[in-house]
Scaffold this active site. Structure first.
Site, short mmCIF file in Angstrom:
data_model
loop_
_atom_site.label_atom_id
_atom_site.label_comp_id
_atom_site.label_asym_id
_atom_site.label_seq_id
_atom_site.Cartn_x
_atom_site.Cartn_y
_atom_site.Cartn_z
N GLU A 1 -1.25 53.07 9.89
CA GLU A 1 -1.43 51.63 10.07
C GLU A 1 -2.90 51.32 10.25
O GLU A 1 -3.56 51.86 11.14
CB GLU A 1 -0.65 51.08 11.26
CG GLU A 1 -0.82 49.57 11.37
CD GLU A 1 0.00 48.90 12.47
OE1 GLU A 1 0.09 47.66 12.43
OE2 GLU A 1 0.53 49.60 13.34
N ASN B 1 -13.62 52.97 11.67
CA ASN B 1 -13.59 51.97 10.61
C ASN B 1 -12.58 52.38 9.54
O ASN B 1 -12.66 53.49 9.01
CB ASN B 1 -14.97 51.83 9.98
CG ASN B 1 -16.04 51.44 11.00
OD1 ASN B 1 -15.78 50.68 11.92
ND2 ASN B 1 -17.23 52.00 10.83
N ASP C 1 -7.51 40.58 10.20
CA ASP C 1 -8.32 39.41 10.50
C ASP C 1 -8.51 38.59 9.22
O ASP C 1 -9.04 39.11 8.23
CB ASP C 1 -9.68 39.85 11.05
CG ASP C 1 -10.45 38.70 11.70
OD1 ASP C 1 -10.32 37.56 11.20
OD2 ASP C 1 -11.16 38.94 12.68
N LYS D 1 -12.77 31.13 7.69
CA LYS D 1 -13.84 30.26 7.23
C LYS D 1 -14.40 30.80 5.92
O LYS D 1 -14.60 32.00 5.77
CB LYS D 1 -14.95 30.18 8.28
CG LYS D 1 -14.53 29.49 9.57
CD LYS D 1 -15.69 29.39 10.54
CE LYS D 1 -15.26 28.67 11.82
NZ LYS D 1 -16.38 28.56 12.79
#
Length: 219
Positions: free
Chosen positions: A50, A102, A125, A129
């Protein structure tokens, strides 16, 4: 981290957390570092990875329910990893390991090629924007490293509650080499193996539709 998370880290990190050689950044993975699943888990079993496991609700539940498979949670936030370890210990999930790293580096080099039976990307995430869209995980650089880590016939499963990101994911993965849709219609059905979390429930309560995608490595 809270005091409880600090204690969980100290107590359970030796059991669950993978030590990895770093490059420069604290969450980097040295290009020469490699996971040896059979050695780490003590057996040969299907591996589920995951990406961005958060507080670990989905992967802890799955690991506890599927003891004949091995699970790896990839996350950069220590507080989430600490919570994951605490819940894993409570659930007796000995088939789960965590790595503070990462995700692209884990997929690109740390995991052995074709070692994962499934890769999950649940509610990454969205960087909603426009000026931040370039920070999204699933872009044109993502499919090759995901495909590299997946076994032939293995599944890449994704979910998001942001429509724009869902459409971007689909466009990126539809044109990727070596991956094909494993669903009919516009979206995949909700993955039954994903436990309903407070995060997903909150998105639904706010009127956002959850969209799933599933792709299979074909070569």
């Amino acid at each position: 981290m809270s005091d409880g998370q600090e204690r969980a880290w100290e107590e359970f990190a030796p059991r669950y957390l993978l030590e990895v050689e770093r490059s420069e950044a604290a969450t980097s993975v040295h290009p020469g570092a490699r996971l040896h699943p059979a050695e780490e888990y003590g057996r040969a079993a299907p591996l589920v990875v995951e990406i961005g496991s958060g507080q670990g609700h989905a992967i802890v539940h799955a690991a506890a329910q599927r003891p004949h498979e091995d699970f790896l949670a990839v996350e950069v936030f220590r507080a989430g990893l600490a919570r994951t370890m605490l819940d894993a210990a409570r659930a007796g999930a000995g088939n789960l390991r965590l790595i503070e790293a990462n995700a692209p580096e884990v997929l690109a080099s740390y995991l052995p090629e074709a070692s994962a039976q499934e890769i999950w990307v649940f509610f990454p995430d969205p960087w909603h924007k426009s000026k931040h869209n370039k920070r999204r995980l699933v872009d044109d650089d993502f499919p090759p490293i995901a495909r590299r880590a997946l076994a032939e016939g293995g599944f890449l499963r994704l979910a998001t509650d942001w429509e724009h990101y869902a459409r971007q994911m689909r466009e990126v993965l539809d044109r990727a080499e070596g991956l094909e849709r494993a669903f009919d219609g516009d979206w995949a059905p909700r993955y039954e193996g994903r436990v309903m979390t407070a995060f997903e429930r909150k998105g639904i309560e706010r009127g956002r539709e959850i969209r799933d995608l599933t792709y299979r490595r074909v070569r």
